[in-house]
Design a protein around this motif. Structure first.
Motif, PDB file in Angstrom:
ATOM      1  N   GLY A 109       4.018  10.469  -4.134  1.00  0.00           N
ATOM      2  CA  GLY A 109       5.066   9.456  -4.063  1.00  0.00           C
ATOM      3  C   GLY A 109       6.126   9.638  -5.125  1.00  0.00           C
ATOM      4  O   GLY A 109       7.329   9.484  -4.853  1.00  0.00           O
ATOM      5  N   LEU A 110       5.728   9.990  -6.336  1.00  0.00           N
ATOM      6  CA  LEU A 110       6.692  10.230  -7.410  1.00  0.00           C
ATOM      7  C   LEU A 110       7.632  11.381  -7.068  1.00  0.00           C
ATOM      8  O   LEU A 110       8.802  11.378  -7.467  1.00  0.00           O
ATOM      9  CB  LEU A 110       5.957  10.545  -8.716  1.00  0.00           C
ATOM     10  N   HIS A 111       7.126  12.368  -6.331  1.00  0.00           N
ATOM     11  CA  HIS A 111       7.960  13.513  -5.956  1.00  0.00           C
ATOM     12  C   HIS A 111       8.819  13.219  -4.727  1.00  0.00           C
ATOM     13  O   HIS A 111       9.822  13.904  -4.500  1.00  0.00           O
ATOM     14  CB  HIS A 111       7.078  14.741  -5.698  1.00  0.00           C
ATOM     15  N   MET A 112       8.453  12.196  -3.952  1.00  0.00           N
ATOM     16  CA  MET A 112       9.231  11.829  -2.765  1.00  0.00           C
ATOM     17  C   MET A 112      10.299  10.785  -3.064  1.00  0.00           C
ATOM     18  O   MET A 112      11.268  10.641  -2.314  1.00  0.00           O
ATOM     19  CB  MET A 112       8.296  11.291  -1.683  1.00  0.00           C
ATOM     20  N   GLY A 113      10.154  10.049  -4.156  1.00  0.00           N
ATOM     21  CA  GLY A 113      11.097   8.988  -4.504  1.00  0.00           C
ATOM     22  C   GLY A 113      10.630   8.296  -5.762  1.00  0.00           C
ATOM     23  O   GLY A 113       9.907   8.876  -6.568  1.00  0.00           O
ATOM     24  N   ASP A 114      11.011   7.038  -5.918  1.00  0.00           N
ATOM     25  CA  ASP A 114      10.587   6.265  -7.076  1.00  0.00           C
ATOM     26  C   ASP A 114       9.889   5.008  -6.581  1.00  0.00           C
ATOM     27  O   ASP A 114      10.492   4.210  -5.846  1.00  0.00           O
ATOM     28  CB  ASP A 114      11.791   5.886  -7.948  1.00  0.00           C
ATOM     29  N   PRO A 115       8.613   4.791  -6.930  1.00  0.00           N
ATOM     30  CA  PRO A 115       7.903   3.610  -6.438  1.00  0.00           C
ATOM     31  C   PRO A 115       8.590   2.316  -6.870  1.00  0.00           C
ATOM     32  O   PRO A 115       9.147   2.226  -7.962  1.00  0.00           O
ATOM     33  CB  PRO A 115       6.513   3.737  -7.080  1.00  0.00           C
ATOM     34  N   ILE A 116       8.535   1.312  -5.991  1.00  0.00           N
ATOM     35  CA  ILE A 116       9.053  -0.013  -6.319  1.00  0.00           C
ATOM     36  C   ILE A 116       7.929  -1.031  -6.153  1.00  0.00           C
ATOM     37  O   ILE A 116       6.930  -0.762  -5.484  1.00  0.00           O
ATOM     38  CB  ILE A 116      10.275  -0.402  -5.460  1.00  0.00           C
ATOM     39  N   ARG A 117       8.120  -2.192  -6.777  1.00  0.00           N
ATOM     40  CA  ARG A 117       7.126  -3.256  -6.701  1.00  0.00           C
ATOM     41  C   ARG A 117       7.123  -3.868  -5.298  1.00  0.00           C
ATOM     42  O   ARG A 117       8.180  -4.104  -4.730  1.00  0.00           O
ATOM     43  CB  ARG A 117       7.425  -4.320  -7.759  1.00  0.00           C
ATOM     44  N   GLN A 118       5.924  -4.141  -4.801  1.00  0.00           N
ATOM     45  CA  GLN A 118       5.799  -4.612  -3.427  1.00  0.00           C
ATOM     46  C   GLN A 118       5.625  -6.118  -3.308  1.00  0.00           C
ATOM     47  O   GLN A 118       5.608  -6.658  -2.202  1.00  0.00           O
ATOM     48  CB  GLN A 118       4.642  -3.888  -2.737  1.00  0.00           C
ATOM     49  N   ASN A 119       5.486  -6.793  -4.435  1.00  0.00           N
ATOM     50  CA  ASN A 119       5.338  -8.247  -4.415  1.00  0.00           C
ATOM     51  C   ASN A 119       5.623  -8.777  -5.812  1.00  0.00           C
ATOM     52  O   ASN A 119       5.885  -8.008  -6.749  1.00  0.00           O
ATOM     53  CB  ASN A 119       3.930  -8.659  -3.937  1.00  0.00           C
ATOM     54  N   GLU A 120       5.566 -10.087  -5.954  1.00  0.00           N
ATOM     55  CA  GLU A 120       5.875 -10.701  -7.245  1.00  0.00           C
ATOM     56  C   GLU A 120       4.767 -10.489  -8.277  1.00  0.00           C
ATOM     57  O   GLU A 120       4.956 -10.765  -9.457  1.00  0.00           O
ATOM     58  CB  GLU A 120       6.142 -12.202  -7.055  1.00  0.00           C
ATOM     59  N   GLY A 326      19.677  -3.857   3.852  1.00  0.00           N
ATOM     60  CA  GLY A 326      18.239  -3.979   3.695  1.00  0.00           C
ATOM     61  C   GLY A 326      17.903  -4.915   2.550  1.00  0.00           C
ATOM     62  O   GLY A 326      18.574  -5.917   2.320  1.00  0.00           O
ATOM     63  N   LYS A 327      16.860  -4.567   1.821  1.00  0.00           N
ATOM     64  CA  LYS A 327      16.463  -5.392   0.683  1.00  0.00           C
ATOM     65  C   LYS A 327      16.821  -4.734  -0.651  1.00  0.00           C
ATOM     66  O   LYS A 327      16.272  -5.064  -1.693  1.00  0.00           O
ATOM     67  CB  LYS A 327      14.967  -5.700   0.742  1.00  0.00           C
ATOM     68  N   ASN A 328      17.765  -3.783  -0.623  1.00  0.00           N
ATOM     69  CA  ASN A 328      18.126  -3.089  -1.854  1.00  0.00           C
ATOM     70  C   ASN A 328      18.566  -4.042  -2.954  1.00  0.00           C
ATOM     71  O   ASN A 328      18.370  -3.779  -4.132  1.00  0.00           O
ATOM     72  CB  ASN A 328      19.246  -2.065  -1.581  1.00  0.00           C
ATOM     73  N   GLY A 329      19.180  -5.155  -2.554  1.00  0.00           N
ATOM     74  CA  GLY A 329      19.699  -6.072  -3.554  1.00  0.00           C
ATOM     75  C   GLY A 329      18.656  -6.970  -4.181  1.00  0.00           C
ATOM     76  O   GLY A 329      18.940  -7.629  -5.182  1.00  0.00           O
ATOM     77  N   VAL A 330      17.439  -7.019  -3.621  1.00  0.00           N
ATOM     78  CA  VAL A 330      16.456  -7.980  -4.112  1.00  0.00           C
ATOM     79  C   VAL A 330      15.122  -7.368  -4.524  1.00  0.00           C
ATOM     80  O   VAL A 330      14.287  -8.063  -5.098  1.00  0.00           O
ATOM     81  CB  VAL A 330      16.199  -9.086  -3.057  1.00  0.00           C
ATOM     82  N   VAL A 331      14.901  -6.095  -4.257  1.00  0.00           N
ATOM     83  CA  VAL A 331      13.626  -5.496  -4.631  1.00  0.00           C
ATOM     84  C   VAL A 331      13.536  -5.346  -6.149  1.00  0.00           C
ATOM     85  O   VAL A 331      14.542  -5.257  -6.849  1.00  0.00           O
ATOM     86  CB  VAL A 331      13.416  -4.119  -3.963  1.00  0.00           C
ATOM     87  N   GLN A 332      12.295  -5.293  -6.638  1.00  0.00           N
ATOM     88  CA  GLN A 332      12.050  -5.056  -8.054  1.00  0.00           C
ATOM     89  C   GLN A 332      11.638  -3.604  -8.258  1.00  0.00           C
ATOM     90  O   GLN A 332      10.691  -3.142  -7.619  1.00  0.00           O
ATOM     91  CB  GLN A 332      10.915  -5.950  -8.558  1.00  0.00           C
ATOM     92  N   HIS A 333      12.324  -2.925  -9.123  1.00  0.00           N
ATOM     93  CA  HIS A 333      11.927  -1.549  -9.426  1.00  0.00           C
ATOM     94  C   HIS A 333      10.745  -1.551 -10.386  1.00  0.00           C
ATOM     95  O   HIS A 333      10.363  -2.588 -10.922  1.00  0.00           O
ATOM     96  CB  HIS A 333      13.133  -0.774  -9.923  1.00  0.00           C
ATOM     97  N   ARG A 334      10.157  -0.403 -10.605  1.00  0.00           N
ATOM     98  CA  ARG A 334       8.805  -0.417 -11.151  1.00  0.00           C
ATOM     99  C   ARG A 334       8.696  -0.689 -12.640  1.00  0.00           C
ATOM    100  O   ARG A 334       7.662  -1.155 -13.117  1.00  0.00           O
ATOM    101  CB  ARG A 334       8.098   0.906 -10.823  1.00  0.00           C
ATOM    102  N   ALA A 335       9.748  -0.445 -13.427  1.00  0.00           N
ATOM    103  CA  ALA A 335       9.614  -0.492 -14.879  1.00  0.00           C
ATOM    104  C   ALA A 335       9.251  -1.878 -15.410  1.00  0.00           C
ATOM    105  O   ALA A 335       8.450  -2.002 -16.340  1.00  0.00           O
ATOM    106  CB  ALA A 335      10.895   0.002 -15.541  1.00  0.00           C
ATOM    107  N   ALA A 336       9.817  -2.935 -14.832  1.00  0.00           N
ATOM    108  CA  ALA A 336       9.617  -4.274 -15.380  1.00  0.00           C
ATOM    109  C   ALA A 336       9.917  -5.316 -14.318  1.00  0.00           C
ATOM    110  O   ALA A 336      10.617  -5.042 -13.352  1.00  0.00           O
ATOM    111  CB  ALA A 336      10.516  -4.484 -16.598  1.00  0.00           C
TER     112      ALA A 336
END
Length: 361
Positions: A109-120, A326-336
């Motif tokens: 997954g790290l090589h295919m993209g950047d993981p994002i958070r899937q829930n709160e 899509g949900k680009n404006g509301v997703v949480q990226h993985r760092a924090a």
């Protein structure tokens, strides 16, 4: 919100416009890993387990690919700019612990993209594992936690990936349909309605994540930018968003285009179906193909239940889409977490912790 002008409408002729009855006549969408590639991934996964990196900060370069590098880039290009999906086969999940499967999967997954958070809660790996007998007509049902069939929809990321640990006793087929081909059919049958797909709709956020910070978000169904067609769809969440106060009521034409969209989606020959084997990984562009699932029946023992791992990935801007798509404006990226909030008290960011499904119903 200012609605961007719809471009001149013409059929999509790229490889992303396909019919399932044609693709299913061959197997060129399946990639078989070689023995050398499997060995490399197993070794990297074992090292990942031993080093136990923080899933929020680990990078692809920390676990470089050699034998699998070119194949991984080919998968990414196929997902982003080809037909929109690929099934990778050959990992020996039946021999691995679930944690080792998670480690191998997360590295890819790290090589295919950047993981994002899937829930709160901050989960970077989620589990499609039925913990409830609810059906999807229950507004509290979570699609990844039930055995019920799922209608065609898009997920919340640029790329969604599923890895099969164990299959169902019966059912649970993964079904894909080309967004571009649906659009082409709408354009052929009702060209007067097609421009509505470029306008923003309200989507039910609360039903997708019970802890979402707002009831809805907005997105058009179709983006066409720099010649790249993308679709974000799933009429269920558009229709349930109508229940919230303040959401504009759908017009008759909007209701009709959603009805036609669903009618075309389910026509015979549009979709391709695949039955996952243990170790299979399906990489899918959320903007090229919609996905669904048939109802499944589990084995009675918890350790034998159908169990898929899910990754949501950002493609790091590789695919051009219109602003607010899509949900680009509301997703949480993985760092924090969002807006500097503290991590959820039940959050896990180690591979062993994330390899166990939560008992959320």
């Amino acid at each position: 919100m200012i609605t961007p002008p719809a471009p001149v409408l013409s059929p999509i002729t790229s490889r992303a416009a396909w019919r399932g009855d044609q693709l299913s006549q061959g197997q060129d969408w399946v990639y078989e890993l070689s023995a050398a590639q499997v060995a490399e991934l197993e070794a990297l996964g074992t090292r990942f387990m031993a080093e136990n990196p923080d899933l929020r900060t680990v990078q692809a370069q920390d676990y470089p690919l050699v034998e699998t590098a070119q194949a991984c880039e080919e998968w990414r290009q196929e997902v982003e700019f080809g037909r929109g999906f690929v099934l990778v086969r050959g990992l020996r999940a039946e021999l691995y612990s679930d944690a080792l499967s998670c480690a191998i999967y997360y590295i890819l997954g790290l090589h295919m993209g950047d993981p994002i958070r899937q829930n709160e809660m901050g989960d970077l790996l989620d589990h499609v594992y039925a913990t409830s007998d609810k059906t999807m007509d229950d507004p509290t049902a979570l699609s990844s936690k039930v055995r019920d069939k799922l209608v065609y929809h898009s997920d919340s990321s640029d790329i969604v990936a599923l890895m099969c640990l164990r299959g169902a006793r019966e059912g649970g087929l993964s079904c894909l349909v080309s967004g571009a081909e649906i659009y082409n059919e709408i354009l052929r049958r009702r060209p007067d309605l097609a421009p509505l797909l470029f306008e923003p709709f309200h989507w039910d956020w609360r039903r997708q994540d019970h802890e979402a910070p707002a009831d809805t978000y907005t997105s058009p169904i179709v983006s066409l930018k720099d010649g790249v067609f993308s679709m974000y769809a799933g009429s269920l969440y558009i229709l349930t968003a109508q229940e919230y106060e303040g959401v504009p009521k759908l017009t008759d034409d909007q209701i009709e285009v959603l009805r036609l969209f669903d009618e075309i989606t389910y026509e015979e020959g549009m979709a391709i179906e695949m039955d996952f084997r243990p170790g299979d990984i399906q990489w899918l562009s959320n903007y090229a193909a919609l996905h669904a699932r048939t109802t499944f029946w589990d084995w009675p023992e918890p350790q034998r239940k159908r169990h898929l791992l899910r990754l949501w990935l950002s493609s790091k801007g590789a695919r051009p889409v219109v602003e607010g798509f899509g949900k680009n404006g509301v997703v949480q990226h993985r760092a924090a977490p969002r807006d500097g909030a503290a991590e959820h008290p039940d959050a896990h960011f180690d591979v062993r912790g994330m390899s166990v499904p939560r008992l959320i119903s």
